[in-house]
Design a protein around this motif. Structure first.
Motif, PDB file in Angstrom:
ATOM      1  N   GLU A   8       0.825  -1.211   0.000  1.00 19.15           N
ATOM      2  CA  GLU A   8       0.000   0.000   0.000  1.00 19.15           C
ATOM      3  C   GLU A   8       0.856   1.256   0.000  1.00 19.15           C
ATOM      4  N   THR A  17       1.266   4.313  -3.153  1.00 20.16           N
ATOM      5  CA  THR A  17       0.926   5.744  -3.099  1.00 20.16           C
ATOM      6  C   THR A  17       1.670   6.545  -4.161  1.00 20.16           C
ATOM      7  N   ARG A  62      -3.795   2.803   0.518  1.00 20.45           N
ATOM      8  CA  ARG A  62      -2.851   3.678  -0.173  1.00 20.45           C
ATOM      9  C   ARG A  62      -3.419   5.078  -0.378  1.00 20.45           C
TER      10      ARG A  62
END
Length: 799
Positions: free
Chosen positions: A551, A555, A610
């Motif tokens: 996650e 991003t 995320r």
């Protein structure tokens, strides 16, 4: 057996299909007999199809009379026809009924006043008479699922009397029916004609032992006999026969289970077991939980799965474990049950007993198979617990119920999965479902209507706000796989069960110890320079960290843009570059450092998504706030010492406090900028104020460390209250009216500040040392557990 009947001077042999229930009808009385009526349930016979007639129709409206076709007339009984026995008469009438297309039952009997022997019988059509709604059995209890009314007052019947010779003769025959007759290809559905023959039972036993379920066994029988009508019974009959087989096989062995449980309790006082008995004091159901299961529930009892895999006949034993998920994402055991009786009262008893064993603390969520009885029991025992129906069982059942649709429309399966798994909101799901139903013309499909009415219990968009310990909404969790897969199967009997059960427990425990060892003794590869990733690697178990790392790295492909600001809560739109049509919305409370995302991954799995992490990136949140770290996913999940909030020492505390100060100041500055840019006059005032503020901030930065806060007061505050301060501390020998010089006061304050700073440093040192010792103790306990487990394994290998 081929019974014989006498028709004048001829003897005719015929096939029989014994059956029938017991019923009530009108009765005759003579001087030689005593009437005996046998009552039957209204629902003894299933409804006959109402759209096809098996013979001619005479009359009109409600007075229609249905007669068999002409080619069946030679098989009809007639008054004076003789039979060797009552059973032969019953068999003949039932065989006649099968050829004509109706079901039979015994209605009334008459016994001799002299010796009590039965001297007269009446056999009737199963639709004879009407349901008695005032019977005592309907008054004493509430009927939750009323059955279809099947009796319509049909007069068709056959009456026989016993002669002095011992033979039975037909004394009355009514041929006409007031309802439609069943065609030959549907006669096997009628109650009195549904018989499982000896060869069929043998084949069912063989296939059941091989692990096949009722549906697959019926398919094999249909193929073997050349059609469903030639099999002679339905899938429901097959299922009931298999269940009865399983119960009978357990009746003799259940004492083995009870002896085992008594032995386990004698060895460990924390071993729990309970037995439910019926009115005859026979064992109905059994539940047990060992000490490890009960302890595991205290750590990971937030979500529970009640596994009823045995109902699909995957297991021969009616064995149902309660399972959960540990901090490594592995299945763990919370107790087991043998469910011989599957009534709603039995499941209520089981859930209440399990709750007692788990110290009375209900779970946040529970997952079961799709079953109305289980659902009702859960609603009674766990009214505050979120009940989920296993989505993967729904999908599996979908392949069975919609096999024709799957075959005709290959794209249906993908569309169905997309509708269920990939919709992001309730409105989107509802719209997608409606389109799916119309596209494939399934508006009237009964099973689809049933699962749609239960959609809030299995469709992900309705469940994302509740914790289920799953790492993904679209992927199946390990917790949904049976805890005993690979150990207990369709061929396992009760004698083998105990060893396999213990072997499964040892194996699962060994895997957990191995995962603990890997977490404590290996360091993961970090993929970013983020302090948050380093922090997470020290908190989470290895598997959970890898999931969090996915996650965090994810991003980098997302952009977060502010779309709304209501002073305290800022709303961000988060989407991949160029994919604004598929956006997520994150609400971020800056002062409290709390964030929620429209995907609800944290609520569902306990890990930040995320999208929230992308907002943290653009707002300079460098480490995870403590409330976003769920202890059940950390390496210290089973520890009574809470180390999470301090494990990153003073540096983490510094980063966290700096982050809070930074975000709060920037948030206030943005509001100031919005106001200051409204007009030229306001802009000039704002710029002047900012310049003055800049000078003050610069001066404060130069004097940093001098203006120290002591218990929330600055140096000036202390000077203003020096008289009261000196009196309260007792450090001054002066009177209240006397005062120190400014130089003496500065020196005194300096000394106190130095003492305070020294004390703070000592406290921080002591705290760090204490935390280090506690962490070493936890590590040592884990290493000892691993060594003990290795010794046990080596001893067993040696034996």
């Amino acid at each position: 057996m081929l019974p014989r009947l006498h028709m004048e001077n001829e003897v005719i042999e015929f096939d029989i299909g014994l059956g029938g229930g017991v019923g009530s009808s009108g009765r005759e009385v003579d001087d030689d007999g005593v009437d005996i009526e046998h009552q039957a349930d209204d629902e003894d016979m299933i409804d006959s199809p109402q759209n096809i007639s098996g013979g001619g129709v005479f009359g009109s409206g409600s007075g229609e009379i249905y007669l068999p076709d002409g080619d069946l007339l030679d098989l009809e009984p007639y008054e004076g026809m003789e039979f060797e026995s009552e059973e032969a008469a019953k068999a003949f009438y039932n065989s006649y009924a099968r050829r004509v297309g109706f079901s039979t039952r015994v209605s009334s009997s008459r016994r001799s006043r002299r010796d009590g022997a039965i001297i007269q019988r009446q056999f009737v059509c199963a639709k004879e008479g009407f349901r008695n709604l005032n019977e005592k059995r309907t008054k004493d209890r509430e009927i939750k699922r009323p059955r279809t009314i099947t009796r319509v007052g049909c007069k068709a019947s056959l009456s026989v009397k016993m002669q002095d010779s011992g033979k039975w003769v037909v004394s009355g025959f009514v041929r006409e029916h007031n309802h439609e007759l069943v065609p030959p290809d549907q006669v096997h559905c009628l109650r009195s004609h549904r018989q499982i023959s000896g060869p069929a039972k043998t084949l069912i036993d063989t296939l059941q032992a091989a692990g096949l379920g009722p549906r697959r066994i019926m398919s094999a029988l249909i193929k073997e006999y050349g059609g469903i009508s030639k099999v002679g019974f339905t899938e429901v009959d097959c299922r009931n026969y298999m269940r009865n087989n399983r119960q009978k096989s357990l009746e003799g062995d259940i004492q083995l289970l009870l002896d085992y449980l008594k032995q386990m309790q004698a060895e460990n006082d924390n071993f729990f077991y309970a037995v439910q008995s019926d009115e005859d004091q026979s064992v109905c159901n059994v539940f047990w939980a060992d000490s490890r299961s009960r302890m595991n529930y205290t750590y990971f009892g937030d979500t529970v799965t009640f596994d009823t895999t045995y109902r699909s006949n995957r297991y021969r034993l009616p064995f149902a474990p309660f399972t959960g998920v540990n901090h490594h994402g592995q299945p763990i055991l919370f107790g087991c049950a043998f469910m011989i009786n599957e009534s709603e009262l039995s499941f209520v008893w089981l859930f209440k007993t399990w709750l007692v064993a788990m110290s009375g603390r209900p779970p946040v969520s529970v997952t079961t198979d799709h079953d109305a009885v289980i659902g009702s029991a859960i609603a009674q025992v766990f009214p505050e617990t979120r009940h989920r129906i296993c989505k993967w069982h729904i999908f599996k059942k979908c392949q069975e119920k919609l096999s024709q649709v799957f075959f005709k429309h290959p794209a249906f399966e993908a569309d169905f999965h997309k509708c269920v798994n990939l919709t992001e909101s309730v409105d989107e799901f509802e719209s997608c479902w409606l389109a799916l139903i119309h596209r494939y013309d399934l508006r009237d499909h009964e099973w689809l209507q049933t699962i749609y009415s239960a959609r809030r219990h299995w469709v992900p968009v309705y469940l994302r706000d509740t914790f289920f310990a799953e790492m993904s909404i679209t992927q199946r969790s390990d917790s949904m796989n049976s805890y005993f897969d690979g150990y207990i199967n369709a061929s396992t009997n009760l004698n083998q069960f105990f060893k396999l059960y213990e072997k499964a427990l040892e194996s699962r425990n060994e895997k957990e110890v191995k995962a603990d060892y890997d977490t404590m003794n290996t360091s993961p590869v970090l993929k970013t320079p983020s302090p948050m990733e380093k922090q997470a690697s020290e908190f989470y178990t290895r598997k959970l960290f890898i999931r969090f790392q996915e996650e965090l790295v994810g991003t980098l492909t997302f952009m977060a843009s502010k779309v709304d600001d209501d002073s305290e809560i800022i709303t961000y739109q988060v989407a991949k570059y160029g994919e604004d049509h598929k956006s997520y919305y994150v609400k971020f409370n800056v002062p409290e450092m709390r964030a929620t995302c429209s995907c609800q991954m944290f609520e569902f799995s306990g890990l930040l998504c995320r999208h929230v992490l992308a907002v943290f990136r653009v707002t300079n949140v460098l480490t995870l706030p403590p409330h976003f770290i769920r202890k059940r996913w950390t390496r210290n999940a089973k520890s009574s010492v809470t180390l999470e909030e301090h494990a990153n020492s003073l540096y983490t505390n510094y980063l966290e406090s700096h982050t809070v100060r930074y975000n709060t100041l920037r948030h206030e500055a943005f509001k100031y900028v919005d106001e200051g840019a409204k007009s030229l006059d306001v802009y000039d005032v704002a710029m002047s104020a900012l310049q003055d503020a800049a000078k003050k901030v610069g001066l404060a930065s130069k004097n940093e460390g001098r203006a120290v806060m002591v218990n929330g007061r600055s140096k000036d505050d202390l000077m203003r209250h020096r008289s009261s301060y000196n009196i309260s501390t007792g450090r001054s020998h002066m009177t209240a009216g006397q005062s120190l010089s400014e130089e003496d006061m500065d020196r005194k304050i300096g000394e106190l500040i130095n003492e305070l700073e020294s004390a703070n440093r000592k406290c921080e040192l002591y705290r760090a040392n204490l935390l280090s010792v506690l962490k070493e103790i936890e590590d040592h306990k884990l290493q000892l557990a691993i060594k003990v487990q290795n010794v046990k394994i080596s001893m067993k290998d040696g034996i």
